[in-house]
Each structure stands twice: as C-alpha cells, then as structure tokens.
Write an enzyme that holds these catalytic residues in place. Sequence first.
Site, PDB file in Angstrom:
ATOM      1  N   ASN A  11     -54.763  24.431   4.759  1.00 41.98           N
ATOM      2  CA  ASN A  11     -53.508  23.761   5.120  1.00 41.98           C
ATOM      3  C   ASN A  11     -53.437  22.313   4.636  1.00 41.98           C
ATOM      4  O   ASN A  11     -52.348  21.799   4.359  1.00 41.98           O
ATOM      5  CB  ASN A  11     -53.267  23.865   6.629  1.00 41.98           C
ATOM      6  N   HIS A  32     -54.539  18.344  19.773  1.00 43.69           N
ATOM      7  CA  HIS A  32     -54.034  19.701  20.022  1.00 43.69           C
ATOM      8  C   HIS A  32     -55.197  20.685  19.882  1.00 43.69           C
ATOM      9  O   HIS A  32     -55.245  21.489  18.954  1.00 43.69           O
ATOM     10  CB  HIS A  32     -52.919  19.999  19.012  1.00 43.69           C
ATOM     11  N   GLY A  82     -41.464  30.666   7.746  1.00 41.09           N
ATOM     12  CA  GLY A  82     -42.120  31.768   8.458  1.00 41.09           C
ATOM     13  C   GLY A  82     -41.614  31.846   9.891  1.00 41.09           C
ATOM     14  O   GLY A  82     -40.467  31.501  10.185  1.00 41.09           O
ATOM     15  N   LEU A 115     -45.933  20.255  11.922  1.00 40.38           N
ATOM     16  CA  LEU A 115     -46.370  21.285  12.867  1.00 40.38           C
ATOM     17  C   LEU A 115     -47.663  21.959  12.404  1.00 40.38           C
ATOM     18  O   LEU A 115     -48.473  22.398  13.217  1.00 40.38           O
ATOM     19  CB  LEU A 115     -45.277  22.354  13.037  1.00 40.38           C
ATOM     20  N   SER A 116     -47.852  22.048  11.076  1.00 41.32           N
ATOM     21  CA  SER A 116     -48.971  22.818  10.511  1.00 41.32           C
ATOM     22  C   SER A 116     -50.307  22.397  11.137  1.00 41.32           C
ATOM     23  O   SER A 116     -50.562  21.218  11.356  1.00 41.32           O
ATOM     24  CB  SER A 116     -49.039  22.586   8.993  1.00 41.32           C
ATOM     25  N   ASN A 117     -51.146  23.362  11.409  1.00 44.06           N
ATOM     26  CA  ASN A 117     -52.436  23.116  12.068  1.00 44.06           C
ATOM     27  C   ASN A 117     -53.591  22.939  11.088  1.00 44.06           C
ATOM     28  O   ASN A 117     -53.515  23.450   9.974  1.00 44.06           O
ATOM     29  CB  ASN A 117     -52.754  24.301  12.991  1.00 44.06           C
ATOM     30  N   GLY A 138     -40.766  28.267  11.336  1.00 46.38           N
ATOM     31  CA  GLY A 138     -39.716  27.617  10.550  1.00 46.38           C
ATOM     32  C   GLY A 138     -38.362  28.282  10.758  1.00 46.38           C
ATOM     33  O   GLY A 138     -37.358  27.606  11.028  1.00 46.38           O
ATOM     34  N   ARG A 195     -46.318  24.322  28.253  1.00 45.17           N
ATOM     35  CA  ARG A 195     -47.211  25.353  28.821  1.00 45.17           C
ATOM     36  C   ARG A 195     -47.728  24.925  30.190  1.00 45.17           C
ATOM     37  O   ARG A 195     -47.724  25.693  31.149  1.00 45.17           O
ATOM     38  CB  ARG A 195     -48.378  25.594  27.846  1.00 45.17           C
TER      39      ARG A 195
HETATM   40  N1  LIG Z   1     -48.670  22.159  16.161  1.00 48.53           N
HETATM   41  C1  LIG Z   1     -48.325  23.220  16.890  1.00 48.53           C
HETATM   42  O1  LIG Z   1     -48.108  23.121  18.093  1.00 48.53           O
HETATM   43  C2  LIG Z   1     -48.157  24.546  16.219  1.00 48.53           C
HETATM   44  C3  LIG Z   1     -47.491  25.590  16.870  1.00 48.53           C
HETATM   45  C4  LIG Z   1     -47.284  26.787  16.182  1.00 48.53           C
HETATM   46  C5  LIG Z   1     -47.749  26.946  14.885  1.00 48.53           C
HETATM   47  N2  LIG Z   1     -48.407  25.914  14.305  1.00 48.53           N
HETATM   48  C6  LIG Z   1     -48.882  26.007  12.934  1.00 48.53           C
HETATM   49  O2  LIG Z   1     -47.752  26.042  12.072  1.00 48.53           O
HETATM   50  C7  LIG Z   1     -48.082  26.750  10.878  1.00 48.53           C
HETATM   51  C8  LIG Z   1     -47.039  27.834  10.613  1.00 48.53           C
HETATM   52  O3  LIG Z   1     -47.090  28.820  11.611  1.00 48.53           O
HETATM   53  P1  LIG Z   1     -46.134  30.108  11.472  1.00 48.53           P
HETATM   54  O4  LIG Z   1     -46.392  30.945  12.662  1.00 48.53           O
HETATM   55  O5  LIG Z   1     -44.755  29.687  11.153  1.00 48.53           O
HETATM   56  O6  LIG Z   1     -46.779  30.802  10.194  1.00 48.53           O
HETATM   57  P2  LIG Z   1     -46.079  31.779   9.146  1.00 48.53           P
HETATM   58  O7  LIG Z   1     -47.166  32.401   8.346  1.00 48.53           O
HETATM   59  O8  LIG Z   1     -45.123  32.681   9.851  1.00 48.53           O
HETATM   60  O9  LIG Z   1     -45.218  30.801   8.219  1.00 48.53           O
HETATM   61  C9  LIG Z   1     -45.777  29.860   7.369  1.00 48.53           C
HETATM   62  C10 LIG Z   1     -44.909  29.799   6.150  1.00 48.53           C
HETATM   63  O10 LIG Z   1     -45.367  28.741   5.324  1.00 48.53           O
HETATM   64  C11 LIG Z   1     -45.120  29.136   3.989  1.00 48.53           C
HETATM   65  N3  LIG Z   1     -45.859  28.334   3.032  1.00 48.53           N
HETATM   66  C12 LIG Z   1     -47.162  28.394   2.696  1.00 48.53           C
HETATM   67  N4  LIG Z   1     -47.438  27.498   1.740  1.00 48.53           N
HETATM   68  C13 LIG Z   1     -46.288  26.848   1.464  1.00 48.53           C
HETATM   69  C14 LIG Z   1     -45.923  25.815   0.560  1.00 48.53           C
HETATM   70  N5  LIG Z   1     -46.815  25.253  -0.246  1.00 48.53           N
HETATM   71  N6  LIG Z   1     -44.638  25.402   0.545  1.00 48.53           N
HETATM   72  C15 LIG Z   1     -43.733  25.957   1.366  1.00 48.53           C
HETATM   73  N7  LIG Z   1     -44.009  26.927   2.237  1.00 48.53           N
HETATM   74  C16 LIG Z   1     -45.274  27.368   2.284  1.00 48.53           C
HETATM   75  C17 LIG Z   1     -45.543  30.600   3.979  1.00 48.53           C
HETATM   76  O11 LIG Z   1     -45.059  31.292   2.844  1.00 48.53           O
HETATM   77  C18 LIG Z   1     -44.938  31.085   5.289  1.00 48.53           C
HETATM   78  O12 LIG Z   1     -43.640  31.586   5.129  1.00 48.53           O
HETATM   79  C19 LIG Z   1     -49.503  27.263  11.080  1.00 48.53           C
HETATM   80  O13 LIG Z   1     -50.418  26.377  10.494  1.00 48.53           O
HETATM   81  C20 LIG Z   1     -49.673  27.251  12.598  1.00 48.53           C
HETATM   82  O14 LIG Z   1     -51.016  27.141  12.992  1.00 48.53           O
HETATM   83  C21 LIG Z   1     -48.617  24.731  14.938  1.00 48.53           C
HETATM   84  O1  LIG Z   2     -52.665  28.204  18.725  1.00 50.86           O
HETATM   85  C1  LIG Z   2     -52.275  28.139  17.559  1.00 50.86           C
HETATM   86  O2  LIG Z   2     -53.013  28.405  16.603  1.00 50.86           O
HETATM   87  C2  LIG Z   2     -50.837  27.796  17.262  1.00 50.86           C
HETATM   88  C3  LIG Z   2     -50.353  26.599  18.006  1.00 50.86           C
HETATM   89  O3  LIG Z   2     -51.145  25.477  17.777  1.00 50.86           O
HETATM   90  C4  LIG Z   2     -50.200  26.845  19.473  1.00 50.86           C
HETATM   91  O4  LIG Z   2     -50.723  26.060  20.273  1.00 50.86           O
HETATM   92  O5  LIG Z   2     -49.530  27.825  19.833  1.00 50.86           O
END
Ligand SMILES: NC(=O)c1ccc[n+]([C@@H]2O[C@H](COP(=O)([O-])OP(=O)(O)OC[C@H]3O[C@@H](n4cnc5c(N)ncnc54)[C@H](O)[C@@H]3O)[C@@H](O)[C@H]2O)c1
Ligand SMILES: O=C(O)C[C@H](O)C(=O)O
Length: 313
Positions: A100, A180, A14, A123-125, A17, A156
Amino acid sequence: MSIQRKKISIVGAGFTGATTALLLAQKELGDIVLIDIPQLENPTKGKALDILEAGPVQGFDSQITGTSNYEDAANSDIVIITAGIARKPGMSRDDLVNTNAGIVKSVCENVKKYAPDSIVIILSNPVDAMTYTAYQTLGFPKNRVIGQSGVLDTARYCTFIAQELNVSVEDVRGFVMGGHGDDMVPLVRYSSVGGIPIETLISQERIEAIVQRTRGGGGEIVNLLGNGSAYYAPAASLAQMTEAIVKDKKRIIPVIAYLEGEYGYQDLFLGVPTLLGGNGIEKVFELELTAEEKAALDQSAESVRSVIKIVTV
Ligand SMILES: NC(=O)c1ccc[n+]([C@@H]2O[C@H](COP(=O)([O-])OP(=O)(O)OC[C@H]3O[C@@H](n4cnc5c(N)ncnc54)[C@H](O)[C@@H]3O)[C@@H](O)[C@H]2O)c1
Ligand SMILES: O=C(O)C[C@H](O)C(=O)O
C-alpha cells in the site's frame, strides 16, 4: 457571482470507495469523481453510473463520474484515498504496508499534480503510516493531510456502549485516540451517556471488555467477512469528515493529524481530537491525560512509529 459545487475525488473504487461515493451523493456534498486503475475503468464507470441512477429515486443531483484518468480529478477540493489492498483473516493491517505504500505514493504524485490545493483524506491501511507517506509525497501543509481512524474506532466504541446499556447511540459520547491498531486508546474517563460518566453505569470488568472489543473491532469484521474488511462504517466515517470540511462545520472529532510537539510527539501522525472545518484540521486539542492514559498512548505511538520507519527507509 457564481456558486460552484465542491468537487470530491475518491481514489480506489472498491468497497469503501464506492460506498463513500453513494453516501456523499446522498448528502449532496458535491460532484464526485471515482478513480481506479485502468484495468478496472469499465467497472468504475459502471459503479459511478449506478450511483448516479439512484439520484432520481433518492432526490440528489450530485454528478458521479467513473474514470482511470487523473485529469478528471483536476482541481478537486477534496481527495479521498481508499486505494490499496485490504487484509484477510490472519493478517494485521501492518502486513499491507509495503504494497500500500507504493500505491499511496503513486496516487499522491497524481494528486499533487492535478489537485494541488485539495484537502486529502487517507483511508488506506496501515492508515497512520500511509498518512505519513501521503504527507511526504504531497508536500502539502499539515492541515490538508488527514487520516481516518478515530471516527470509525469511536463509532465502534459507542456502538458497544449503547448495546451494553440498551440506550440510544445518539446519547453516547466518547472518543478513541492513538494509532489504528490493537493498542488504540479509548478514553473511558471522557466517555458518557446523556452526560453521565460511563464509569458510574458500567462495571470496570465490562468496560475493559468493551475497550478490548473496540481495539479488535476491525479484526472482528475481517473474520466475519472472510475475504476483505469493513466498509459501511468506514465509508460513513469518511462521509462525516467530508461533511465537516465541505460545510465548515468546526466539528470536534478524532482524526489522524501530524504532530509537532503535541502530546510530546514529534514528526508523527497519530489519532488525536481535532477541530475539523473548511481548512481541514484547524486545531489539535491537547488533553490532560493520566499517567496510565499517557503510557497507553505512548505504546500506541511507538507501534505507529515502527511502521512509519518501514516506509521511510
Ligand atoms: N483506515 C480505516 O479505518 C480503514 C477502514 C476500512 C478500510 N481501510 C483500508 O482501505 C483500503 C481499501 O479497502 P477496500 O475494502 O475498499 O478494498 P477494495 O479492495 O474493495 O478496494 C480497493 C480499490 O483500490 C484500487 N486500487 C489499487 N491500486 C490502485 C491505484 N494505484 N490507483 C487507484 N486505485 C487503486 C483497487 O483496484 C480496488 O478497487 C484497504 O487498505 C483497507 O485496509 C481502512
Ligand atoms: O480492519 C481492517 O483491516 C480495516 C479497517 O482498518 C477497520 O478497522 O475496519
């Protein structure tokens, strides 16, 4: 002797990624496998090909492949997990936990099977709890299971300090510890600009405003985007961590690490300053904290623990 390029798989193609794949390719950190669900196999292949075709323009030779088949990720050196849903305005990261956790668990079962020697970055939340879920599912040693939050939260924090003083971001140093979430802990006492402590340059009132804006930094972007969360700075953070590992740089950066007594916490994943190199987390730095800083960290650790409880019942 043959020298092999690193193989880096990114699960979840997504926003974060795909952006991470581009940044890793631009830095030629290895060949990249982009994985998403079977229903999105063609778009995933399309994103991979699109990034590959930037190579001649930008001068990189990394190979990028799109797939939904974990066999293509076999023997990856590094696996980055961005799979899962992102929050929308009005939601907290913790609202994502049940969906998640299931996704991260199923992804990690495949990682364990196909890339058993990999270093895994999550990374996933809600990322502290998802890193715990990954650790439990993978059964890998703790140095090879790493969560991303501190690089982004620190970025940030440093952005806001640089804006406040109208100075280069390159001269700002500092870091954010803890979970986080909204009670993360920016370490003001360890923050400086060109070596000068920020407390001598910025008023207490303005520092407090910067700390609060940092804590709400993810939510600020979520509210502006309207239908998803931040991805450029998160992808840059993943790229920095990946580079530290691939190049064995021994960087000192805050990441989510498994704690077994450090800072007084047991069996907990939390953001702490670490040494990141070719073996993943090679050391956790235990800093002396004031009573006030420790109380703030305790509160953040408690928040993380309450979310971990949800995924471990
Ligand atoms: N830790 C951090 O600092 C941080 C920062 C940004 C985003 N995130 C988290 O990262 C995650 C992804 O964010 P994003 O903006 O890329 O979201 P997004 O929706 O753009 O992408 C997520 C992708 O995961 C895929 N997916 C879902 N289930 C799957 C599986 N079983 N196998 C493989 N792929 C699968 C989806 O099809 C999608 O393409 C979210 O949970 C978001 O909260 C965390
Ligand atoms: O805030 C969110 O849900 C995505 C990520 O954890 C961020 O801090 O940008």
